[in-house]
Design a protein around this motif. Structure first.
Motif, short mmCIF file in Angstrom:
data_model
loop_
_atom_site.label_atom_id
_atom_site.label_comp_id
_atom_site.label_asym_id
_atom_site.label_seq_id
_atom_site.Cartn_x
_atom_site.Cartn_y
_atom_site.Cartn_z
N ARG A 1 0.72 -1.14 0.01
CA ARG A 1 0.02 0.04 -0.13
C ARG A 1 0.98 1.27 0.07
O ARG A 1 0.65 2.12 -0.60
CB ARG A 1 -0.85 0.03 1.27
CG ARG A 1 -2.18 0.80 1.26
CD ARG A 1 -3.04 0.21 2.24
NE ARG A 1 -2.41 0.44 3.51
CZ ARG A 1 -2.74 -0.46 4.48
NH1 ARG A 1 -3.35 -1.65 4.31
NH2 ARG A 1 -2.22 -0.34 5.78
N ALA A 2 1.95 1.38 0.68
CA ALA A 2 2.76 2.52 0.94
C ALA A 2 3.34 2.58 -0.30
O ALA A 2 3.67 3.96 -0.70
CB ALA A 2 3.87 2.00 1.89
N LEU A 3 3.91 1.70 -1.07
CA LEU A 3 4.55 1.93 -2.27
C LEU A 3 3.37 2.42 -3.31
O LEU A 3 3.88 3.61 -3.99
CB LEU A 3 5.01 0.54 -2.92
CG LEU A 3 6.24 -0.15 -2.27
CD1 LEU A 3 6.55 -1.47 -2.89
CD2 LEU A 3 7.47 0.79 -2.83
N VAL A 4 2.53 1.98 -3.36
CA VAL A 4 1.42 2.72 -4.21
C VAL A 4 1.18 3.78 -3.81
O VAL A 4 1.00 5.12 -4.78
CB VAL A 4 0.14 1.86 -4.31
CG1 VAL A 4 -0.92 2.36 -5.11
CG2 VAL A 4 0.43 0.54 -4.85
N ASN A 5 0.94 4.33 -2.57
CA ASN A 5 0.83 5.70 -2.03
C ASN A 5 1.75 6.47 -2.39
O ASN A 5 1.62 7.69 -2.93
CB ASN A 5 0.26 5.82 -0.50
CG ASN A 5 -0.93 5.10 -0.29
OD1 ASN A 5 -2.03 4.94 -1.01
ND2 ASN A 5 -1.19 4.62 1.04
N SER A 6 2.94 6.09 -2.33
CA SER A 6 4.01 7.01 -2.54
C SER A 6 4.13 7.27 -3.80
O SER A 6 4.48 8.57 -4.30
CB SER A 6 5.30 6.48 -2.01
OG SER A 6 5.45 6.56 -0.70
N LEU A 7 3.87 6.36 -4.82
CA LEU A 7 4.20 6.69 -6.34
C LEU A 7 2.87 7.54 -6.70
O LEU A 7 3.30 8.71 -7.35
CB LEU A 7 4.01 5.45 -6.95
CG LEU A 7 5.44 4.56 -7.18
CD1 LEU A 7 5.23 3.52 -7.80
CD2 LEU A 7 6.42 5.58 -8.10
N ILE A 8 1.84 7.57 -6.14
CA ILE A 8 0.74 8.56 -6.50
C ILE A 8 0.73 9.85 -6.19
O ILE A 8 0.93 10.86 -6.93
CB ILE A 8 -0.67 7.70 -5.89
CG1 ILE A 8 -1.21 6.50 -6.65
CG2 ILE A 8 -1.69 8.92 -6.03
CD1 ILE A 8 -2.21 5.97 -5.73
N VAL A 9 1.32 9.80 -4.70
CA VAL A 9 1.58 11.10 -4.26
C VAL A 9 2.90 11.79 -5.07
O VAL A 9 2.60 13.15 -5.17
CB VAL A 9 1.91 11.01 -2.53
CG1 VAL A 9 2.27 12.56 -2.29
CG2 VAL A 9 0.73 10.60 -2.01
N ALA A 10 3.72 11.22 -5.30
CA ALA A 10 5.00 11.88 -5.79
C ALA A 10 4.85 12.25 -7.30
O ALA A 10 5.06 13.32 -7.60
CB ALA A 10 6.23 10.82 -5.75
N VAL A 11 4.09 11.27 -7.91
CA VAL A 11 3.80 11.56 -9.57
C VAL A 11 2.96 12.75 -9.54
O VAL A 11 2.84 13.82 -10.45
CB VAL A 11 3.52 10.38 -10.18
CG1 VAL A 11 2.97 10.79 -11.89
CG2 VAL A 11 4.32 9.50 -10.35
N LEU A 12 1.53 12.69 -8.74
CA LEU A 12 0.71 13.71 -8.85
C LEU A 12 1.31 15.12 -8.25
O LEU A 12 1.10 16.12 -8.82
CB LEU A 12 -0.71 13.30 -8.04
CG LEU A 12 -1.80 13.78 -8.38
CD1 LEU A 12 -2.24 13.39 -9.98
CD2 LEU A 12 -3.09 13.50 -7.25
N GLY A 13 2.17 15.14 -7.03
CA GLY A 13 2.61 15.99 -6.61
C GLY A 13 3.23 16.80 -7.23
O GLY A 13 3.43 17.94 -7.33
N ALA A 14 4.47 15.87 -8.02
CA ALA A 14 5.57 16.58 -8.87
C ALA A 14 4.84 17.29 -9.97
O ALA A 14 5.18 18.45 -10.45
CB ALA A 14 6.42 15.67 -9.21
N THR A 15 3.62 16.82 -10.51
CA THR A 15 2.87 17.42 -11.70
C THR A 15 2.44 18.51 -11.29
O THR A 15 2.59 19.58 -11.91
CB THR A 15 2.05 16.28 -12.21
OG1 THR A 15 2.71 15.31 -12.46
CG2 THR A 15 1.38 16.81 -13.70
#
Lengths: 403, 582
Positions: free
Chosen positions: B383-397
């Motif tokens: 779950r943490a891996l998925v959450n981190s990827l979502i937050v990082a990609v969305l947040g960086a964009t």
């Protein structure tokens, strides 16, 4: 080698002696054996196009660059000798230097910049102060000592750099293109001031520049460099009138250069049989340029010359005299006719490009001359204004067109 | 460039005058023009992201009493100032921050000098290697150092007792010294980045002039080189002090296990049950005040030293021939890269591959089971891996989008508020993540956003948006306004100009900013630790939670996270070199 001419001088009178300096930068030969001398109290200019090695020579004298081979003597101290393993650090060579970028320290005031050489030498503070005031007055910056150095114009920074280079009364002052960052008007003014200052203080100076006017104006001797070699060394007037190689001629404004062949040697051609009339230093010869034009000029080299030998003929556009066509040809006056191919009005003068047979001649006429494009025009060049070089040196000319 | 400008102004003169809007008032038309409106909104969003947690913290600090019966009071401040534990935490944080700053200044300055100005072998490699810790997670670094230097259990301690017959607890990473050491390793690249630019751009003639006029090598360093480096070094030191003192990750891993109090860990424990939000907010207000003070001090200091920024011109720096000393500089470089990157990574990989960690690699316990668990079976980790990827990609964009608009406002806008906005928008840079997280927690705890990924995303963007804005601003400044004016003069609309001229030109900065935000968001812990809830854990949070149960899985998760960061770092190097080439 050409540089041998320079190194053959009497070493006892020279204050700075540079001998056979060589330097390699990542496989390219920056200096290929440079030698010259500077007499005490005189200024020598190192003149040449960018990349000719002149700055490397200067930096080698200052100790900022270590040559691969050679010898540098300042006064009675050998500061660099590749054979003797001598290489003194810059700070003990006791010179002053003005840099192209001024190199004025931005975190210091004007006075701190100028006083630096004295502070480093632990001169008492009171004396430093009075000498700063003296030298600032000398360079025309009275009362600006407390200013931050970055708060100055380019010309003023230049003066700070100059003051810093002379405050410790160095035996030798080195100038690395000091005026090249100034605009044209300020450059002329600083040039004159520099000359006056040098006359007054009498320091020995080596001056690097790519500007022939600067070199001629400021120095007692000019060393012309090209591709890490000394092409010629002479006093300004001699150099300007009688360049010794096609490269030097071209660099000093001989803008008409033609390859030709020797048509005749001695008295042939015209009735004029007395070479001594025109200065006595040469044999009259005729040089054929293209198919039809043969110019009379003088061979001053002293070397043997055969009829039909390839030579290079050069003269300055300012020395070409223009006239109306159809006039009478004086014997030996090198008078020809051609048509005006292009004409550029420059106010006090006009530049002409004249086509005469296979020759294209650049000429400068007075501002009020009125030859139009396509018009016939007569032009003449005095034989003593022509320089002739043997044709084997055409390589030097080739290198030049790339510049 | 010249030609473009010339043709632009020429056709600009020939083009018809812009038609005026019908009937609208001039000021209203100006504000509604897209080139004013859209960047303006981005700036307002930025200001709101700064101001709202700030105000929430201030208000909460002035409220005291039982939950539900809060009343305005200064009680939080008076009790805090009487608390001795607060003073000891403050003292320890100040000492660790200061010592870490001094140490990273020493490393950063020396390493920059070695790379930029000496003939030390392998310089170009070290130029890249010195920056690697910048991209790694300090939390992972601290955890890895516990594998290296925990008393009796660390690899280095065991190596010392095995081969040198030393005591097994010579190194104790769970100490103030340990915190300082790991902080210094991770903040060295900041100082390095601050000073290497000026060091490379400095006109070598400035030093030559000193040499020629009588100063030896050391005197030249003292009178010329060092004073010229000082503004950059001092700026770097201020940034390092503020950020390292406020970093939560390292004290959590190294100080908390021995109950050594620090300010960030104190805030964390005040929010845990039984929580005291009032006291936490009070500390937050004090930290914010200190941060703002440092930011203002830095601005004032730099404005008096304008020469710090007037270098340039791309000089070829002169290298010092070190002779035999270059083995000493090489040794220092190796020491840094080993301590900052190689040794922690080796320890991390050993632990991640061990089913049982005994402080020494044992082939009998080697397994890929930890990775198998973390990647395919363990719910929290996956779950943490998925959450981190979502937050990082969305947040960086989102961050790059807002950052681009903000920098357009800062560089091209005509508003008189620009300089103030520049200061306001860059404030979060110094504010510790955990303090900003606290602000958003207080602000949003009663809203549906609480315990969602959104609140984490908002906090991340608020905290790190200024980094994107700064990078993109620098690029916009460098390309100048001529090219846009030329396009406008040739008849392009603002939107067309942005699409065809501005965006393609600043693309390298956009890519760099995106990758930087991605890296930071993947590893961020301080801002997350107060905001996550059941189901919204990130990788770093999962490591904290797992830390108490399973060494091997923490290490495996850390390896996975590090691989993501390394990939982003490699992409960053690629884009950076393509920027240099263009």
């Amino acid at each position: 080698m050409k540089s041998d001419n320079a190194s053959g001088r009497d070493g006892t009178h020279t204050f700075v002696e540079v001998t056979a300096l060589r330097k390699n930068f990542d496989g390219t030969l920056a200096l290929q054996g440079v030698s010259f001398g500077v007499a005490r109290g005189t200024t020598v200019s190192l003149l040449g196009p960018s990349g000719c090695g002149k700055t490397t020579v200067l930096r080698s004298i200052a100790g900022l660059e270590t040559p691969d081979a050679g010898r540098v003597r300042i006064s009675d101290t050998v500061v660099f000798d590749s054979d003797g393993g001598i290489n003194l650090a810059p700070e003990v060579r006791q010179v002053g230097m003005v840099f192209q970028s001024y190199a004025v320290w931005p975190h210091m005031t004007v006075a701190e910049n100028v006083g630096f050489p004295l502070k480093i030498r632990r001169v008492p503070a009171a004396e430093i102060e009075s000498r700063i005031a003296d030298v600032l007055a000398l360079v025309g910056l009275e009362g600006l000592g407390a200013r931050p150095a970055t708060n100055l114009s380019g010309g003023q920074q230049q003066r700070v750099a100059l003051a810093r280079a002379i405050i410790h009364e160095p035996r030798l002052v080195l100038f690395d293109e000091p005026l090249s960052n100034l605009d044209a008007k300020l450059r002329d003014q600083m040039r004159t001031e520099l000359k006056l200052l040098q006359n007054r203080l009498g320091f020995t100076a080596i001056y690097v520049t790519h500007d022939q006017e600067e070199a001629l104006a400021l120095s007692d001797n000019v060393v012309v460099m090209n591709h890490g070699l000394v092409e010629g060394m002479a006093a300004p007037r001699e150099l300007f009138a009688r360049p010794t190689t096609p490269f030097v001629a071209n660099f000093l404004g001989f803008d008409n250069m033609f390859e030709g062949t020797v048509a005749w040697i001695g008295d042939a051609g015209t009735g004029d049989s007395s070479p001594s009339v025109s200065g006595g230093a040469g044999i009259p010869i005729g040089v054929t340029v293209g198919e039809d034009v043969t110019l009379r000029c003088f061979w001053r080299d002293g070397a043997q010359l055969a009829r039909g030998a390839p030579v290079i003929l050069a003269f300055r556009s300012e020395r070409v005299t223009l006239g109306s066509p159809g006039g009478k040809d004086e014997p030996g006056s090198n008078r020809y006719e051609g048509s005006v191919e292009a004409c550029v009005y420059l106010g006090t003068c006009q530049d002409y490009l004249i086509e005469a047979g296979s020759m294209r001649v650049r000429a400068v006429g007075p501002g009020d001359s009125t030859f139009g494009r396509g018009e016939r025009v007569a032009f003449s060049i005095r034989p003593e204004d022509c320089c002739v070089f043997s044709g084997g040196q055409s390589l030097g000319l080739k290198g030049l067109t790339e510049e | 460039m010249k030609a473009g400008r010339g043709s632009g102004s020429l056709s600009g003169a020939l083009a018809p005058a812009p038609t005026s809007g019908l009937g609208a008032k001039p000021w209203a038309r100006n504000l509604l023009a897209p080139q004013i409106l859209i960047p303006g909104i981005a700036v307002l969003v930025g200001v709101a992201l700064v101001a709202s947690p700030f105000l929430a913290t201030v208000v909460r600090s002035a409220l005291a009493g039982a939950e539900g019966a809060l009343a305005p009071s200064l009680r939080n401040f008076t009790t805090l100032f009487q608390d001795e534990r607060f003073y000891s935490a403050l003292g320890i944080t100040a000492v660790t921050g200061l010592a870490a700053t001094l140490l990273s200044c020493f490393f950063g300055l020396t390493l920059a000098w070695i790379v930029a100005r000496t003939d030390t072998p392998g310089r170009s490699w070290f130029d890249t290697l010195n920056l690697v810790p910048f991209f790694l997670s300090p939390f992972v670094g601290a955890v890895s150092w516990t594998y290296l230097a925990a008393p009796h259990a660390g690899l280095l301690n065991n190596a010392i007792s095995r081969y040198l017959a030393g005591p097994g607890d010579l190194l104790n990473i769970f100490s103030i010294g340990g915190v300082i050491w790991v902080l210094a390793l991770f903040y060295t690249p900041y100082v390095y980045l601050f000073v290497i630019g000026p060091m490379r751009r400095m006109d070598p003639a400035l030093e030559d002039a000193a040499r020629v006029h009588g100063a030896g090598f050391l005197l030249t360093v003292r009178h010329v080189t060092a004073p010229l480096m000082l503004p950059a070094l001092f700026s770097g030191a201020l940034v390092v002090f503020v950020t390292s003192a406020g970093l939560f990750d390292v004290p959590l891993a190294l100080a908390s296990p021995r109950a050594i109090p620090t300010i960030p860990t104190t805030v964390y424990s005040l929010v845990q049950y039984p929580s005291d939000y009032g006291r936490a907010a009070t500390i937050g207000v004090l930290v914010m005040a200190i941060t703002v003070f440092f930011a203002l001090a830095q601005r004032a200091y730099l404005s008096r030293r304008s020469y710090a920024t007037v270098t340039g011109k791309g000089y070829r720096p002169r290298t010092v021939q070190l002779g035999r000393w270059r083995y000493a500089t090489l040794a220092l470089e190796l020491f840094y890269v080993l301590s900052g990157v190689v040794l922690p990574m080796i320890a991390l990989i050993f632990v991640s591959l061990s089913s049982l960690w005994t402080g020494w690699p044992a082939f009998a316990y080697m397994t890929l089971g930890n990775f198998d668990q973390v990647l395919f079976h363990h719910d929290l980790a996956r779950r943490a891996l998925v959450n981190s990827l979502i937050v990082a990609v969305l947040g960086a964009t989102i961050g790059v989008l807002l950052g681009t608009l903000q920098s357009y406002y800062l560089q091209r806008g005509r508003s008189r508020l620009r300089t103030i906005m520049d200061s306001v928008l860059s404030l979060p840079l110094g504010i510790p993540g955990i303090i900003l997280g606290l602000g958003f927690l207080i602000l949003l705890i009663r809203t549906p956003l609480y315990a969602t990924l959104w609140i984490i995303l908002i906090a991340y963007i608020a905290r790190f948006l200024p980094l994107a804005t700064r990078g993109i601003s620098a690029m916009l400044l460098a390309i100048g306004g001529d090219l846009e004016e030329s396009a406008r003069a040739n008849g392009a609309s603002w939107a067309q100009t942005v699409r065809v001229i501005v965006l393609p030109l600043i693309k390298p900065a956009l890519v760099a900013a995106w990758l930087m935000l991605f890296v930071i968001f993947i590893r961020e812990l301080g801002a997350t630790i107060l905001l996550y809830g059941q189901g919204t854990e990130t990788i770093s949070v999962a490591m904290v939670i797992l830390g108490e149960q399973n060494f091997g899985q923490v290490a495996a998760l850390a390896v996975v996270q590090t691989l993501m960061l390394v990939a982003a770092f490699m992409l960053f190097r690629l884009t950076r070199s393509s920027i240099l080439e263009s």
